[in-house]
Write an enzyme that holds these catalytic residues in place. Structure first.
Site, PDB file in Angstrom:
ATOM      1  CB  CYS A 264       7.031  12.155  -0.544  1.00 45.52           C
ATOM      2  SG  CYS A 264       6.718  11.349   1.043  1.00 45.52           S
ATOM      3  CG  HIS A 313       2.523  12.622  -0.176  1.00 46.87           C
ATOM      4  ND1 HIS A 313       3.489  11.930  -0.867  1.00 46.87           N
ATOM      5  CD2 HIS A 313       2.258  13.732  -0.922  1.00 46.87           C
ATOM      6  CE1 HIS A 313       3.773  12.570  -1.990  1.00 46.87           C
ATOM      7  NE2 HIS A 313       3.046  13.680  -2.043  1.00 46.87           N
ATOM      8  CG  HIS A 325       4.187  15.847  -4.857  1.00 48.36           C
ATOM      9  ND1 HIS A 325       3.239  14.962  -4.405  1.00 48.36           N
ATOM     10  CD2 HIS A 325       3.844  16.111  -6.150  1.00 48.36           C
ATOM     11  CE1 HIS A 325       2.361  14.703  -5.357  1.00 48.36           C
ATOM     12  NE2 HIS A 325       2.708  15.386  -6.426  1.00 48.36           N
TER      13      HIS A 325
END
Length: 351
Positions: A264, A313, A325
């Protein structure tokens, strides 16, 4: 003549105990047999458990990324310090050689002073503390001795700093190994659960995720979808977003920063690098960069968005509550609704 004794009969109590035990064993076996079919978790149960494991793996991945980044920085710093120490030692040796030549010259003329012998000692600080001897030294000798003193102090500090960083590096490498092992263990456990699914169940889950991603792409402003109140991002944010769009479909790989796979924060740091903007490597560090945006309604396309309480994240805002993402292992870079990330939105950052 041999006697014949009647065989001893088991007592009533013993017979009762044995009978009861046998009945219990049969009952347990029957229960186990009846329970066996329900031991296999359902598709939704597997998905829930796998999602949780992937979330934990991603959190560990970000810690791994941080430890790796720190390790690389320490290695560079240690290398620089060691080079400086080596050069400093050479300079110190040259200064001492110069003092030795001065002493030799004075000796040949018969004018060597006892104080000059202290020039060659390993502790010039002790000599300089003796102010009464300073009058017996030439200006050049005093200046050289001061340089020796300064160089020795500098070398001692650099060696101490290098030693401390070497210790820190060893600890960081141990953390790196632990986090790497943790990630691998979580992924292996998740894969074990996925292996309990049938081919049809796996296909159904894949289709469900693909459908959700298509819907998110349709709704995202950044993909040319539904218009809304979201304003476009700055030039560099738009460039970073476009870079992330170019990597749709690239696989998630923990610790990866491109160009063919990403995690990520690897995706977001790579995307902004394509826009000529350097941001930190990990999601936690990225969350402290730029201007914080606390409301989803104030986000613009290309802003960084962070999820979960520990900020493990991050993605790029795509508008209308959607992001681009790299979700987790087993998936690819894709669009997704912020409502389905699995953790709360914490804040955004405008770089």
């Amino acid at each position: 003549m041999a006697s014949h004794r009647r065989a001893k009969q088991p007592s009533r109590t013993r017979v009762t105990v044995l009978t009861t035990a046998a009945a219990a064993a049969v009952a347990l076996t029957s229960q186990a047999a009846n329970a066996a079919p329900s031991e296999k978790p359902s598709k939704d149960e597997v998905k829930s458990k796998v999602d949780k494991l992937y979330e934990e793996a991603e959190a560990a991945t970000e810690k791994y990324n941080g430890a790796r980044e720190k390790s690389e920085k320490l290695e560079k710093q240690i290398g620089t310090l060691q080079d400086n120490v080596a050069r400093g030692q050479e300079e110190l040796n040259e200064l001492r050689d110069g003092l030795g030549l001065m002493a030799s010259s004075q000796y040949r003329t018969g004018a060597i002073d006892p104080s000059v012998q202290l020039f060659l000692s390993s502790d010039p600080d002790d000599y300089l503390d003796k102010a009464s001897a300073m009058d017996q030294l030439s200006g050049q000798q005093v200046e050289t001795l001061k340089k020796v003193q300064e160089k020795q102090r500098g070398l001692a500090q650099q060696r101490e700093e290098a030693t401390g960083k070497l210790t820190d590096l060893a600890d960081t490498r141990e953390t790196l190994k632990k986090k790497k092992d943790e990630v691998k263990a979580k992924l292996a456990e998740a894969q074990k659960l996925l292996n309990t699914l049938t081919a049809a169940e796996k296909a159904a889950l894949d289709a469900q995720e693909a459908r959700a991603s298509r819907n998110a792409e349709r709704d995202a402003i950044g993909s040319g979808g539904t218009t809304g109140p979201v304003k476009p991002g700055s030039g560099r944010a738009s460039s970073a977003f476009a870079a992330a769009q170019s990597k749709l479909g690239s696989p998630y790989v923990y610790g990866a920063t491109g160009p063919s796979s990403y995690d990520c924060s690897g995706l977001t740091s790579w995307a902004y690098a394509q826009a000529g903007v350097g941001i930190p490597r990990t999601s936690e560090a990225q969350s402290q960069t730029g201007t914080r945006i606390n409301s989803v309604g104030d986000l613009r396309v290309g802003d960084l968005v962070f999820f979960f309480n520990d900020l493990h994240h991050v993605g790029l805002y795509a508008g209308n509550g959607q992001i681009i993402h790299a979700p987790r292992s087993g998936t690819v870079v894709r669009y997704e609704s912020m409502d389905t990330i699995g953790g709360p939105f914490m804040w955004g950052v405008r770089v």
